[in-house]
Design a protein around this motif. Structure first.
Motif, mmCIF file in Angstrom:
data_model
loop_
_atom_site.group_PDB
_atom_site.id
_atom_site.type_symbol
_atom_site.label_atom_id
_atom_site.label_comp_id
_atom_site.label_asym_id
_atom_site.label_seq_id
_atom_site.Cartn_x
_atom_site.Cartn_y
_atom_site.Cartn_z
ATOM 1 N N LYS A 3 -14.191 -7.756 -3.555
ATOM 2 C CA LYS A 3 -13.152 -8.305 -2.676
ATOM 3 C C LYS A 3 -13.596 -8.245 -1.211
ATOM 4 O O LYS A 3 -13.328 -9.165 -0.422
ATOM 5 N N LEU A 4 -14.301 -7.201 -0.844
ATOM 6 C CA LEU A 4 -14.796 -7.077 0.524
ATOM 7 C C LEU A 4 -15.871 -8.125 0.816
ATOM 8 O O LEU A 4 -15.915 -8.702 1.907
ATOM 9 N N SER A 57 -8.504 -4.949 -1.200
ATOM 10 C CA SER A 57 -9.687 -4.120 -1.458
ATOM 11 C C SER A 57 -9.329 -2.641 -1.352
ATOM 12 O O SER A 57 -9.833 -1.813 -2.124
ATOM 13 N N THR A 58 -8.457 -2.291 -0.413
ATOM 14 C CA THR A 58 -8.016 -0.905 -0.276
ATOM 15 C C THR A 58 -7.253 -0.455 -1.510
ATOM 16 O O THR A 58 -7.459 0.658 -2.018
ATOM 17 N N LEU A 110 0.823 -1.205 0.000
ATOM 18 C CA LEU A 110 0.000 0.000 0.000
ATOM 19 C C LEU A 110 0.858 1.256 0.000
ATOM 20 O O LEU A 110 0.515 2.260 -0.620
ATOM 21 N N GLY A 111 1.984 1.204 0.685
ATOM 22 C CA GLY A 111 2.894 2.351 0.690
ATOM 23 C C GLY A 111 3.476 2.608 -0.676
ATOM 24 O O GLY A 111 3.555 3.739 -1.145
ATOM 25 N N GLY A 112 3.847 1.528 -1.369
ATOM 26 C CA GLY A 112 4.388 1.674 -2.708
ATOM 27 C C GLY A 112 3.353 2.200 -3.668
ATOM 28 O O GLY A 112 3.621 3.048 -4.512
ATOM 29 N N ALA A 113 2.104 1.715 -3.518
ATOM 30 C CA ALA A 113 1.030 2.174 -4.393
ATOM 31 C C ALA A 113 0.769 3.660 -4.182
ATOM 32 O O ALA A 113 0.478 4.395 -5.114
ATOM 33 N N ASN A 122 -12.410 3.388 2.235
ATOM 34 C CA ASN A 122 -12.453 4.744 2.778
ATOM 35 C C ASN A 122 -12.644 4.766 4.288
ATOM 36 O O ASN A 122 -12.833 5.833 4.873
ATOM 37 N N MET A 123 -12.591 3.594 4.934
ATOM 38 C CA MET A 123 -12.621 3.531 6.388
ATOM 39 C C MET A 123 -11.248 3.185 6.959
ATOM 40 O O MET A 123 -11.102 3.006 8.169
ATOM 41 N N ALA A 124 -10.228 3.073 6.094
ATOM 42 C CA ALA A 124 -8.865 2.823 6.548
ATOM 43 C C ALA A 124 -8.347 4.047 7.311
ATOM 44 O O ALA A 124 -8.825 5.161 7.104
ATOM 45 N N PRO A 125 -7.373 3.855 8.204
ATOM 46 C CA PRO A 125 -6.913 4.966 9.055
ATOM 47 C C PRO A 125 -6.495 6.220 8.290
ATOM 48 O O PRO A 125 -6.823 7.337 8.699
#
Length: 325
Positions: free
Chosen positions: A63-64, A48-49, A6-9, A207-210
């Protein structure tokens, strides 16, 4: 692995590569020993994120749904359902406050007998999303009942990582005009979001990720400050929100357009309050927001089809139309 992908994306590496990393990790863990199912579910939430951030909403939602089916515990199922509902609301899809995380699975969250236990933070998160759905559907009384008042929220803040639910409650308070209590909710979310370990402790996606909750709370807090006439502070927080959106999604993502619209509205309120020239600033910001949101031309064929972010586009379009007269 999740943070790397996710950081790379987020830093503009090809999303396909990040997705392959997550898929390979999930494949390697399939049929593994103790803890493998939890790890697979964590990777699926991350997938999914990534799909959501890449603009592939429908794939993210599928995916969710798959995560709900294979998740080994209520915590993962609630996280998947919460994200699914959040994306549906963002996409202006029909949502019902009667929806539950998974009707086919016992979440150990019984409506008829709730006691403070290890599951209470999950019920708080479920009720917060149901409450927001009720609010969007105009069911104000139901929303008020589901949120349960400030005492439950204060008890939950900082307990089992419920910042996303507290942010949702802040949105409800903001919409219903309780600015003082909404301010407290946003401040608590932002304080929690400043802790470095939040993303490692909270099961969440989409959109509920920190990171998303932090962005939303920063932007909403800035809006609330502008509504209260505190324009200098509002400008500070909205500028932070714009920076967060650009860092997380890139400068041409619709969420950047959404924040630009909020900044423009702040300048509009400031100009009206102070009789200043801020109105000229807001015109340029609205036009930039429409460009980023890829808004179709007025009266074009595209306006007849379903358009993403149409509510924000409408909000940004009215002032610019007025400026043309």
């Amino acid at each position: 692995m999740v943070r790397y992908a996710l950081g790379g994306a987020r830093h503009q590496s090809p999303s396909e590569d990040a997705m392959r990393i997550l898929e390979q990790g999930a494949s390697n863990l399939q049929g593994g020993g103790e803890g493998a199912a939890e790890a697979v579910s964590m990777l699926m939430l991350a997938m999914s994120t990534l799909l959501y951030r890449s603009g592939r909403r429908e794939d993210a939602m599928e995916k969710l749904k798959a995560t709900q089916q294979v998740a080994p515990s209520a915590a993962f199922r609630v996280a998947a359902w919460e994200a699914l509902m959040g994306i549906r609301m963002e996409a202006s899809q029909d949502v019902s406050s009667s929806m539950s995380p998974n009707d086919s699975v016992d979440l150990s969250i019984k409506e008829e007998e709730i006691k403070w236990s290890d599951q209470d933070h999950l019920k708080f998160r479920v009720d917060a999303i149901k409450g927001l759905a009720a609010l969007l559907n105009g069911e104000i009384d139901s929303a008020q009942t589901l949120f349960g008042g400030p005492n439950s929220c204060y008890a939950a803040v900082g307990n089992n990582q419920t910042e996303n639910a507290v942010f949702t409650y802040g949105e409800y308070l903001h919409c219903t005009g309780d600015f003082p209590l909404a301010t407290q909710m946003y401040e608590k979310v932002l304080e929690a979001a400043s802790r470095e370990d939040i993303s490692g402790n909270l099961l969440a996606a989409g959109n509920m990720a920190p990171e998303e909750v932090s962005l939303g709370a920063t932007c909403s807090y800035g809006q609330l400050l502008s509504h209260s006439g505190k324009f200098d502070e509002a400008e500070d927080y909205l500028t932070r929100a714009l920076q967060k959106a650009e860092e997380q999604f890139g400068s041409n993502h619709p969420k950047v357009g959404m924040v630009l619209t909020c900044v423009a509205r702040m300048y509009k309120l400031k100009a009206k309050s102070e009789g200043s020239s801020s109105i000229m600033v807001q015109e340029g910001l609205y036009r930039k927001a429409l460009e980023v949101l890829k808004a179709p031309a007025i009266n074009s064929e595209d306006t007849r089809r379903q358009v993403d972010w149409r509510d924000i586009i409408s909000l940004a379009r009215v002032p610019t139309r007025c400026m043309c007269f």
